[in-house]
Design a protein around this motif. Sequence first.
Motif, PDB file in Angstrom:
ATOM      1  N   ASP A  36       0.909  -1.119   0.031  1.00 23.00           N
ATOM      2  CA  ASP A  36       0.029   0.041   0.188  1.00 23.00           C
ATOM      3  C   ASP A  36       0.778   1.360   0.141  1.00 23.00           C
ATOM      4  OD1 ASP A  36      -2.617  -1.097  -0.069  1.00 23.00           O
ATOM      5  OD2 ASP A  36      -2.131  -1.875   1.887  1.00 23.00           O
ATOM      6  N   LEU A  37       0.487   2.247  -0.641  1.00 20.20           N
ATOM      7  CA  LEU A  37       1.084   3.639  -0.973  1.00 20.20           C
ATOM      8  C   LEU A  37       0.056   4.602  -0.714  1.00 20.20           C
ATOM      9  CD1 LEU A  37       3.012   5.283  -2.804  1.00 20.20           C
ATOM     10  CD2 LEU A  37       1.317   5.038  -4.394  1.00 20.20           C
ATOM     11  N   HIS A  89       8.863   2.441   3.044  1.00 18.21           N
ATOM     12  CA  HIS A  89       9.806   3.421   2.241  1.00 18.21           C
ATOM     13  C   HIS A  89       8.887   4.549   2.760  1.00 18.21           C
ATOM     14  CE1 HIS A  89      11.538   0.276  -0.364  1.00 18.21           C
ATOM     15  NE2 HIS A  89      10.286  -0.325  -0.481  1.00 18.21           N
ATOM     16  N   VAL A  90       9.821   5.757   2.711  1.00 20.16           N
ATOM     17  CA  VAL A  90       9.447   6.962   3.011  1.00 20.16           C
ATOM     18  C   VAL A  90      10.283   8.026   1.950  1.00 20.16           C
ATOM     19  CG1 VAL A  90       9.262   8.891   4.535  1.00 20.16           C
ATOM     20  CG2 VAL A  90       9.025   6.510   5.521  1.00 20.16           C
ATOM     21  N   GLY A  91       9.522   8.763   1.225  1.00 21.33           N
ATOM     22  CA  GLY A  91      10.103   9.695   0.347  1.00 21.33           C
ATOM     23  C   GLY A  91       8.918  10.409  -0.438  1.00 21.33           C
ATOM     24  N   GLN A 140       5.708  20.075   2.250  1.00 22.36           N
ATOM     25  CA  GLN A 140       5.794  19.467   0.833  1.00 22.36           C
ATOM     26  C   GLN A 140       5.247  17.962   1.023  1.00 22.36           C
ATOM     27  OE1 GLN A 140       7.117  20.650  -1.664  1.00 22.36           O
ATOM     28  NE2 GLN A 140       7.100  22.452  -0.464  1.00 22.36           N
ATOM     29  N   ARG A 141       4.887  17.526  -0.133  1.00 19.78           N
ATOM     30  CA  ARG A 141       4.448  16.024  -0.424  1.00 19.78           C
ATOM     31  C   ARG A 141       5.396  15.034   0.211  1.00 19.78           C
ATOM     32  NH1 ARG A 141       3.016  12.647  -5.790  1.00 19.78           N
ATOM     33  NH2 ARG A 141       4.851  11.656  -5.434  1.00 19.78           N
ATOM     34  N   ILE A 142       4.773  14.113   0.855  1.00 16.05           N
ATOM     35  CA  ILE A 142       5.580  12.821   1.070  1.00 16.05           C
ATOM     36  C   ILE A 142       4.932  11.494   0.738  1.00 16.05           C
ATOM     37  CG2 ILE A 142       4.856  12.679   3.481  1.00 16.05           C
ATOM     38  CD1 ILE A 142       8.581  12.455   2.900  1.00 16.05           C
ATOM     39  N   VAL A 143       5.450  10.717   0.428  1.00 14.85           N
ATOM     40  CA  VAL A 143       4.942   9.344  -0.089  1.00 14.85           C
ATOM     41  C   VAL A 143       5.439   8.319   0.787  1.00 14.85           C
ATOM     42  CG1 VAL A 143       4.521   7.696  -1.820  1.00 14.85           C
ATOM     43  CG2 VAL A 143       4.808   9.837  -2.439  1.00 14.85           C
ATOM     44  N   ILE A 144       4.500   7.568   1.416  1.00 17.31           N
ATOM     45  CA  ILE A 144       4.946   6.216   2.540  1.00 17.31           C
ATOM     46  C   ILE A 144       4.231   5.164   1.706  1.00 17.31           C
ATOM     47  CG2 ILE A 144       4.980   7.611   4.511  1.00 17.31           C
ATOM     48  CD1 ILE A 144       2.323   6.443   5.311  1.00 17.31           C
ATOM     49  N   TYR A 145       5.033   4.012   1.891  1.00 13.24           N
ATOM     50  CA  TYR A 145       4.853   2.585   1.561  1.00 13.24           C
ATOM     51  C   TYR A 145       4.485   1.822   2.962  1.00 13.24           C
ATOM     52  CZ  TYR A 145       5.396   2.377  -3.506  1.00 13.24           C
ATOM     53  OH  TYR A 145       5.105   2.676  -4.756  1.00 13.24           O
ATOM     54  N   ALA A 146       3.517   0.822   3.211  1.00 15.12           N
ATOM     55  CA  ALA A 146       3.272   0.112   4.131  1.00 15.12           C
ATOM     56  C   ALA A 146       2.910  -1.348   3.775  1.00 15.12           C
ATOM     57  CB  ALA A 146       2.327   0.614   5.041  1.00 15.12           C
ATOM     58  N   SER A 147       3.114  -2.467   4.389  1.00 16.46           N
ATOM     59  CA  SER A 147       2.713  -3.515   3.930  1.00 16.46           C
ATOM     60  C   SER A 147       1.265  -3.861   3.989  1.00 16.46           C
ATOM     61  CB  SER A 147       3.640  -4.718   4.878  1.00 16.46           C
ATOM     62  OG  SER A 147       3.028  -4.725   6.019  1.00 16.46           O
ATOM     63  N   SER A 148       0.702  -2.972   4.727  1.00 11.81           N
ATOM     64  CA  SER A 148      -0.794  -2.965   4.664  1.00 11.81           C
ATOM     65  C   SER A 148      -1.401  -1.773   5.385  1.00 11.81           C
ATOM     66  CB  SER A 148      -1.129  -4.238   5.474  1.00 11.81           C
ATOM     67  OG  SER A 148      -2.925  -4.069   5.685  1.00 11.81           O
ATOM     68  N   LYS A 149      -2.216  -1.153   4.682  1.00 10.72           N
ATOM     69  CA  LYS A 149      -2.999   0.414   5.071  1.00 10.72           C
ATOM     70  C   LYS A 149      -3.951   0.110   6.260  1.00 10.72           C
ATOM     71  CE  LYS A 149      -6.483   0.521   1.467  1.00 10.72           C
ATOM     72  NZ  LYS A 149      -6.837   1.217   0.304  1.00 10.72           N
ATOM     73  N   THR A 150      -4.004  -1.218   6.671  1.00 12.94           N
ATOM     74  CA  THR A 150      -4.749  -1.560   7.739  1.00 12.94           C
ATOM     75  C   THR A 150      -4.021  -1.352   9.202  1.00 12.94           C
ATOM     76  OG1 THR A 150      -4.332  -3.919   7.984  1.00 12.94           O
ATOM     77  CG2 THR A 150      -6.304  -3.101   6.644  1.00 12.94           C
ATOM     78  N   GLY A 151      -2.669  -1.251   8.957  1.00 12.51           N
ATOM     79  CA  GLY A 151      -1.873  -1.294  10.033  1.00 12.51           C
ATOM     80  C   GLY A 151      -2.069  -2.505  10.993  1.00 12.51           C
ATOM     81  N   SER A 152      -2.592  -3.507  10.439  1.00  6.09           N
ATOM     82  CA  SER A 152      -2.490  -4.718  11.347  1.00  6.09           C
ATOM     83  C   SER A 152      -1.596  -5.706  10.682  1.00  6.09           C
ATOM     84  CB  SER A 152      -3.807  -5.125  11.565  1.00  6.09           C
ATOM     85  OG  SER A 152      -3.777  -6.445  12.271  1.00  6.09           O
TER      86      SER A 152
END
Length: 105
Positions: free
Chosen positions: A19-20, A101-103, A82-94
Amino acid sequence: MLAALCLTAALPSMAHANDLLVIPDASVVKYLVTPDGYVYLRNLNEVDPTWAGCCTNFWMNTTTDGGRTQFAAFLSARVSRQRIVIYASSKTGSPNQALLHVGDF
């Protein structure tokens, strides 16, 4: 040529991210820094309602080089609105998870 090769080398690790989230203005994100070196992003659901919100779903570990780098990128974007983009393994946070990734890419 070298830039293309470097980008190709980075793609496999980014491909694992499920998820992005694009945050147009990083200053709207609330965060908590704990004494043990974790930074928790707390209100991502206000940016995108499909993402989990409060309280310890997404974190950066500032006791590691990678976590410090992520937090520095986040703070730079936050202070400059400014804009920042994050990646997580799941947007549910669980389960609670480190950001992958952050950038701004």
